[in-house]
Design an enzyme around this catalytic site. Structure first.
Site, short mmCIF file in Angstrom:
data_model
loop_
_atom_site.label_atom_id
_atom_site.label_comp_id
_atom_site.label_asym_id
_atom_site.label_seq_id
_atom_site.Cartn_x
_atom_site.Cartn_y
_atom_site.Cartn_z
N ASP A 88 29.39 39.01 33.64
CA ASP A 88 30.59 39.77 33.30
C ASP A 88 32.10 38.38 33.27
O ASP A 88 31.50 38.16 34.03
CB ASP A 88 31.05 40.46 33.94
CG ASP A 88 31.94 41.59 33.28
OD1 ASP A 88 33.20 41.20 33.35
OD2 ASP A 88 32.00 43.08 33.54
N LEU B 149 34.68 38.54 33.82
CA LEU B 149 36.09 39.46 34.56
C LEU B 149 34.73 38.79 36.30
O LEU B 149 35.95 38.32 37.03
CB LEU B 149 35.35 40.70 35.20
CG LEU B 149 36.80 41.62 35.53
CD1 LEU B 149 37.88 41.23 34.89
CD2 LEU B 149 37.00 42.70 36.40
N SER B 150 33.75 38.31 36.63
CA SER B 150 33.19 37.35 37.40
C SER B 150 33.31 35.89 37.51
O SER B 150 33.05 35.63 36.37
CB SER B 150 32.22 37.91 37.53
OG SER B 150 31.44 37.54 38.21
N PRO B 151 34.16 35.18 38.10
CA PRO B 151 34.48 34.05 38.48
C PRO B 151 33.00 32.98 38.79
O PRO B 151 32.95 32.08 38.01
CB PRO B 151 35.89 33.67 38.73
CG PRO B 151 35.77 34.86 40.26
CD PRO B 151 35.15 36.13 39.71
N SER C 205 29.70 34.55 37.50
CA SER C 205 29.32 34.67 36.79
C SER C 205 29.59 33.05 35.72
O SER C 205 29.14 32.00 35.30
CB SER C 205 29.60 36.15 35.86
OG SER C 205 29.28 36.64 36.77
#
EC number: 2.5.1.18
Length: 226
Positions: A13, A15-17, A19
């Protein structure tokens, strides 16, 4: 004829750093290791709810650790990552549902563009502190990634359809079935077995599972181009 590539599924996602970090490392190794990398846009909000997990930033000590961690990883992984100024508003209130629906539409209609569009959305939120929720922001990311304005607008319209919403839900549920409690997760299919690896800092273990060589987050062939 060489051995058949092992399939890796990367659930992520924007929104996930973490990631983003895992995404860049696996993209770098895609042509070095004998793998078939499948990018799987997912919704971290659904995974957190399903697993009963909480965002690390909600716990003050974890939040402080994460801020310091990102600073070090920016240099180590060579990704221009930094915290948004108003972290809680951007991450916890605005979220990423519209962006992840858009990426799901991209994956369904133009999968060859998924890597570039995903990267541009990460660049907006985690490098330039820009919006990823408003339609014009999503369109700007898509066009910067090389998509025509017409293509991007068409995908934005499709991102609100039942087909796209259901696909994102199904992908998120698949991550949950693998045991996800956050993102990213990498699911490796090796010799008839399935291994779920959480986070962006287990790549050495992933290399071990694949029987491949780990050469750090920036392998020499990539480092020469950076």
């Amino acid at each position: 004829m060489g051995p058949v590539p092992r399939t890796l599924e990367l659930f992520y996602d924007v929104l996930s750093p973490y990631s983003w970090l895992g995404f860049e490392v696996l993209c770098r190794y895609r042509n070095i290791w004998n793998i078939n990398l499948q990018l799987r846009p997912s919704f971290i909000g659904g995974i957190m709810k399903d697993s009963g997990n909480k965002a690390p930033a909600l716990i003050p000590r974890k939040g402080q650790y994460m801020a310091n961690d990102i600073k070090l990883l920016r240099q180590h992984v060579q990704v221009p990552i930094q915290f948004p100024k108003d972290f809680f508003f951007v991450v916890l209130e605005k979220g990423s549902l519209s962006a992840m629906r858009f990426l799901t539409a991209v994956n369904l209609e133009h999968p060859e563009m998924l890597e570039n569009v995903s990267r541009e959305l990460w660049m907006r939120i985690w490098s330039r502190d820009e919006d990823i929720t408003q339609p014009q922001s999503i369109l700007a990311a898509a066009e910067k990634a090389g998509m025509s304005a017409e293509q991007a607008q068409g995908l934005l319209e499709k991102s609100s359809t039942s087909k796209v919403k259901n696909q994102l839900r199904e992908t998120t549920e698949a991550a949950c079935r693998y045991g996800a409690f956050g993102l990213p997760i990498t699911v490796a299919h090796v010799d008839g077995q399935t291994h779920m690896i959480f986070g962006s800092d287990r790549m050495e273990l992933l290399a071990y599972l694949l029987g491949e060589k780990w050469m750090g987050p920036v392998p020499p062939a990539v480092n020469a181009r950076l």
